[in-house]
Design an enzyme around this catalytic site. Structure first.
Site, PDB file in Angstrom:
ATOM      1  N   ASP A   1       0.854  -1.182   0.000  1.00  0.00           N
ATOM      2  CA  ASP A   1       0.000   0.000   0.000  1.00  0.00           C
ATOM      3  C   ASP A   1       0.900   1.246   0.000  1.00  0.00           C
ATOM      4  O   ASP A   1       2.117   1.140   0.165  1.00  0.00           O
ATOM      5  CB  ASP A   1      -0.869  -0.059   1.276  1.00  0.00           C
ATOM      6  CG  ASP A   1      -2.025   0.929   1.237  1.00  0.00           C
ATOM      7  OD1 ASP A   1      -2.325   1.466   0.161  1.00  0.00           O
ATOM      8  OD2 ASP A   1      -2.633   1.158   2.299  1.00  0.00           O
TER       9      ASP A   1
ATOM     10  N   GLU B   1       2.805   5.183  -3.831  1.00  0.00           N
ATOM     11  CA  GLU B   1       2.828   6.158  -4.952  1.00  0.00           C
ATOM     12  C   GLU B   1       4.181   6.864  -5.059  1.00  0.00           C
ATOM     13  O   GLU B   1       4.523   7.262  -6.168  1.00  0.00           O
ATOM     14  CB  GLU B   1       1.692   7.153  -4.776  1.00  0.00           C
ATOM     15  CG  GLU B   1       0.317   6.534  -4.956  1.00  0.00           C
ATOM     16  CD  GLU B   1      -0.110   5.610  -3.828  1.00  0.00           C
ATOM     17  OE1 GLU B   1       0.383   5.805  -2.691  1.00  0.00           O
ATOM     18  OE2 GLU B   1      -0.888   4.679  -4.082  1.00  0.00           O
TER      19      GLU B   1
END
Ligand SMILES: *[C@@H]1O[C@H](CO)[C@@H](O)[C@H](O)[C@H]1NC(C)=O
Ligand SMILES: *[C@@H]1O[C@H](CO)[C@@H](O)[C@H](O)[C@H]1NC(C)=O
Ligand SMILES: *[C@@H]1O[C@H](CO)[C@@H](O)[C@H](O)[C@H]1NC(C)=O
Ligand SMILES: *[C@@H]1O[C@H](CO)[C@@H](O)[C@H](O)[C@H]1NC(C)=O
Ligand SMILES: *[C@@H]1O[C@H](CO)[C@@H](O)[C@H](O)[C@H]1NC(C)=O
Ligand SMILES: *[C@@H]1O[C@H](CO)[C@@H](O)[C@H](O)[C@H]1NC(C)=O
Ligand SMILES: *[C@@H]1O[C@H](CO)[C@@H](O)[C@H](O)[C@H]1NC(C)=O
Length: 926
Positions: free
Chosen positions: A510, A513
């Protein structure tokens, strides 16, 4: 005058500006005199209509003595290519004309709102000129030069163009700096060795201004024509535009949008970003690939291999502009002609997806905020108690000590090792979340991941050469540089230590980015051109380091400016190889951030959505887009992440989620529970039945994944892939197929007891009953009570199904039921891939069984094309044939008479077969 120059085979032509192509039409821009004339006529017309003042106010002359306005007004609105895309600037006439562009001060403010540019390129805006071209083994090369500088800094004067005819269906066009090497995406792409002999495409060049035209040979359809707007190639501003042959455009992720894109002045920014999905935002992943349906049902695709921040502008011409702020222009064009082939050809470049473990296709349950391992365990026990299928239990960050990676809270999660042991004893699996940020504030000597990471130099550095510090769940963190091979080693060692504590089976990566709760770093970012480039595409926040790290940060392969969009891919690659090393089995990984070739290492979930009906709908276009991106293992958080669900929504979502290739119910903390056991007996039963339906269909799903792994077929498939000539399917994103023949029509709104779905021409059978409808290509309304999801079989398909069980470990041993749905010629076809479900490279090593099923002339045949021991454990128990028009008198199984049943809805069933799957057989009815 026919002066186009034939080069090499008849694959390519070069054309001078204003000269004629083979068909006598101008290939580049029309001559300036035409603009002059058109302008003059327009002026007369405008004068006659009495708006003199306005017209006179528009008269400006350029260096050729051509009045600007005439060139400008002759550009139709939908063909205006934006010359001033900068945001937060009020574009005045002065600014616009300072760039040599056309300014049309719209009197209709609505136009501006719609996005129609009022500062745009005149047709003769200076661009590059193509010199003569040389032939190479694979195609041709040439130089592009420009005499006048464009308006962005560090404009590159001389470019190198290479065009390679890589395969008959794949063209590779690369434009880069002719003098200095530039950053290129570090992705292994296949290198062609010989030139395509019979390409499906032809290509033409316009020399001045430079343009490239790609046509589909057989139809003459112009797939690309880049002469419509100038090419830009400055250090931090690269732009190329093309007209499109239709408005049926798909792909270009990751965004929340309909599957079919809207071309009414729609700008799609591509920059990995942590944000709950919303329309027009750039989301977690980046996929610069589109697929376009041409008139007549052929499809092509275009991939821009570039990892920099970019945006794609769609406009109603229809036309498309790629605008990126780094790297090079490296295009692959795939000619299909079938949409399935386009996606396959794309994956031949980026890589085919990994084969998931069989259990990865079971049902997964998770929530943020179980709080303790005991409560997590209770969840698992409750699911077993109600005999609701579950393959994997997950934990979110609450298992960690202080949200720090590679730690386990030794109090609240003290029983975690026992929980995992219990899962394993029941043939179930355990998946953990892991974030990339490594806490940097623990006392030295107390947190090995950081201490050791520092020692080995595995972190991303700031411009001063010190680890860049951001802030994520555990507080201040450093970010592993996964472009550095030493980081992979360190990551593996950390995972090994964690695995010794908690023997997890899969990982959920997770926040990659990568996410950062402060913009840039604790010290902000540099003011240099890497953090503040001259042009910033329309990303959320408006600057590059918004909710991520500074783009000036240093990684071993390049600066973060270039590598940002690759963070999730590189982390997935490191994680996959670590899992293989630790478990020796197929890795199971779900990643939030993704990039082309991600499917080789992980699946994807569609992010932190809400328990809302519209979010349930958005998951279908999201899932279908990831099918195009070569990431077939995809699904959304079933019943929604944020907010509390209602029982009705959750039932409908569990039904839809039973058809996500990756099926996980995940909830946020402090919301009402939404696992299947949390609802009324009726609700719980409906959810259980939805999951049992999924488990029954897993042999089919697994076979579809095999085909994805083998050759890049899609798993969850848009209808138009199977019916490309039926335009009514082009905009469908409330229904989808599994493979070629299983149609899913979920209910997506509250209070419904029926649902309307489109059925392409042909016979479709109700999955459950075998009753058929003969569609002429029409929308049909069907009953959809709350405990029912409509699923239909396309004529001509054969499905392998299996008796469901509480987990795949159980269901995988159960007997099969084969369902044949006959075509109107009474034929059908299907297949089955079967192996042990978890070993590495079973296909590559030949440790698998592959069977083909056929119906022809009232005979069902199972043919074993490849066999391994696994298939000997399984029997075929039942065959159902849908669409047997006349009641048979006898049925024989491999020659022996056999009892059967025949129903008036034309369903023939033969039961108690007990046929070993590993041996071929036939069943005949007469
Ligand atoms: C390409 O676009 C230019 C500019 O709009 C146009 O003049 C030309 O005819 C087009 N060429 C083809 C082959 O469509
Ligand atoms: C084409 O060949 C000529 C002659 O060998 C050479 O000077 C030129 O640089 C070549 N052009 C390209 C783009 O390689
Ligand atoms: C969390 O980690 C700290 C520092 O290593 C340790 O002192 C503490 O006991 C741990 N707490 C729990 C609940 O695991
Ligand atoms: C978990 O359950 C075990 C066994 O019932 C019990 O001993 C332990 O105290 C519980 N732990 C927590 C944190 O509730
Ligand atoms: C970051 O800095 C460390 C030393 O602090 C060094 O070992 C490492 O190589 C640097 N990494 C990069 C990508 O510059
Ligand atoms: C939930 O997930 C869907 C599918 O990705 C997405 O389109 C939607 O925007 C998400 N909603 C929110 C609010 O996060
Ligand atoms: C389905 O309808 C078509 C005409 O639309 C007809 O030709 C065909 O025979 C029908 N098939 C069946 C199985 O009824």
């Amino acid at each position: 005058m026919k002066s186009y120059q034939k080069l090499t085979t008849d694959v390519s032509q070069i054309t001078e500006a204003g000269e004629e192509g083979a068909d006598g039409k101008p290939l580049c821009h029309q001559k300036l005199s035409a603009w002059w004339l058109g302008g003059g006529l327009l002026m007369v017309a405008t004068l006659l209509s009495g708006v003199t003042v306005w017209v006179l106010g528009q008269i400006w002359w350029d260096q050729h003595g051509i009045p600007f306005w005439s060139k400008c007004t002759s550009v139709p609105e939908n063909r205006r290519f934006d010359c001033y895309p900068e945001r937060n600037v009020i574009v005045t006439r002065e600014l616009c004309e300072g760039r040599g562009c056309c300014f049309v001060d719209s009197e209709r403010p609505l136009d501006r709102m719609k996005g129609v540019p009022w500062c745009f390129y005149p047709p003769d805006f200076p661009s590059y000129t193509l010199g003569s071209m040389n032939e190479t083994d694979l195609g041709m090369v040439g130089f592009l030069t420009r005499k006048t500088k464009a308006y962005y800094p560090k404009d590159i004067e001389k470019l190198h163009l290479s065009v390679e005819f890589e395969t008959d269906s794949r063209l590779h066009v690369k434009i880069t700096d002719a003098t200095n090497p530039r950053y290129e995406v570090p992705l292994d792409v296949p290198q062609a060795t010989k030139r395509a002999e019979n390409p499906l495409y032809s290509i033409e060049f316009c020399k001045e201004p430079f343009g490239l035209i790609v046509k589909r040979r057989v139809s003459g359809t112009v797939l690309l024509n880049t002469t419509v707007a100038p090419l830009f190639f400055a250090d931090q501003f690269l732009q190329i535009s093309t007209v499109l042959p239709s408005t049926f455009l798909y792909g270009l992720g990751e965004h929340e949008s309909n599957f079919l894109h809207n071309l009414e002045w729609n700008t799609l920014p591509l920059w990995a970003r942590d944000v709950p999905p919303a329309e027009s935002y750039n989301l977690y992943g980046v996929h610069p690939f589109y697929l376009l349906m041409e008139k007549g049902g052929a499809a092509h695709g275009v991939f821009l291999l570039n990892s920099n921040l970019m945006e794609v502008v769609l406009q109603p011409a229809p036309a498309l502009t790629w605008r990126t702020i780094g790297g090079i222009l490296d295009f692959y064009i795939f000619l299909g002609p079938d949409p399935n082939l386009v996606v396959r050809q794309y994956q031949q470049v980026i890589g085919f997806p990994a084969m998931p473990p069989f259990w990865g296709l079971g049902f997964h349950l998770c929530r943020w905020g179980y709080e303790t391992s005991n409560k997590t365990w209770e969840m698992v026990k409750a699911m077993r108690n109600f005999q609701i299928p579950q393959d994997a239990q997950w934990n979110d960050i609450d298992y960690m000590n202080g949200s720090r990676d590679f730690t386990v809270d030794s109090e609240r999660f003290a029983s975690l090792p026992q929980l995992v042991e219990d899962l394993h004893k029941h043939g179930q699996y355990y998946v953990l979340i892991l974030d990339p940020g490594i806490s940097s504030t623990q006392p030295p000597g107390s947190y090995w991941p950081y201490d050791e990471g520092l020692k080995r130099g595995v972190f991303i550095n700031n411009t001063q050469g010190k680890p860049l510090i951001g802030n994520v769940w555990p507080g201040f963190t450093a970010y592993p540089d996964f472009s550095n091979p030493n980081t992979h080693r360190w990551w593996l060692e950390n995972l090994n230590r964690l695995h010794a504590l908690v023997p997890f089976d899969g990982l959920w990566i997770d926040m990659n980015e990568p996410s950062n709760f402060i913009d840039g770093s604790t010290e902000g970012c540099s003011q240099g051109e890497l953090d503040n480039p001259p042009y910033v595409p329309g990303i959320l926040g408006g600057f590059l380091s918004a909710r991520t790290i500074c783009t000036s940060a240093k990684q071993s392969v390049s600066v973060h400016y270039n590598l940002h969009n690759l963070y999730g891919l590189m982390e997935a690659k490191a994680t996959a190889s670590a899992l293989v090393e630790i478990r020796g089995k197929r890795p199971f990984i779900i990643s939030r951030s993704t990039f082309p070739s991600q499917g080789r290492y992980s699946g994807h979930w569609l992010g932190d959505n809400q328990s809302e009906w519209k979010d349930m709908f958005w998951s279908i276009p999201g899932m279908l887009s990831f099918s195009l991106f070569g990431v077939p293992l995809v699904g959304a958080d079933i019943c929604g992440f944020f907010k509390s669900t209602s029982e009705e929504l959750c039932i409908r979502w569990m039904q839809l989620g039973a058809f996500y290739p990756f099926s996980r119910n995940h909830n946020s903390q402090d919301e009402q529970a939404q696992d299947p056991t949390a609802f009324s007996p009726a609700g719980r039963t409906a959810m259980k039945e939805a999951l049992e339906l999924r488990y029954a269909l897993l042999p089919l799903l697994y076979t579809l994944f095999h085909r994805a792994h083998l050759q890049g077929d899609t798993v969850a498939r848009p209808l138009f892939f199977e019916f490309p000539k039926d335009e009514a399917t082009y905009a469908l994103d409330k229904q989808f197929l599994w493979g070629r023949g299983l149609l899913v029509t979920p209910v997506l709104e509250s209070g419904a007891d029926s649902v309307t779905g489109y059925f392409p021409r042909g016979v479709w059978y109700d999955y459950y009953t075998g009753s058929s409808v003969n569609s002429s290509g029409e929308s049909l309304r069907m009953a959809a009570p709350l405990d029912h999801i409509n699923v239909h079989l396309r004529e001509g398909t054969i499905l392998p199904t299996q008796k469901p069980g509480g987990s795949t470990w159980l269901s995988r041993r159960n007997p099969l039921r084969l369902i044949a749905a006959l075509s109107q010629n009474a034929n059908a076809w299907g297949d089955l891939y079967w192996d042990d479900g978890e070993s590495l490279d079973t296909f590559e090593k030949g440790d698998y069984s592959y069977l083909v099923f056929n119906v022809m002339q009232n005979t069902f045949t199972s043919t074993v094309l490849h066999s391994s021991v696994e298939a000997t454990y399984i029997t075929v128990e039942k065959l159902s044939v849908y669409g047997v028009r006349e009641e048979p008198k006898t049925v024989t199984v491999s020659g022996k008479d056999w009892p059967f049943t025949y129903l008036t809805n034309q369903v023939l069933s033969v039961s108690d077969l007990r046929l070993p799957l590993s041996q071929g057989f036939y069943i005949r009815w007469m």
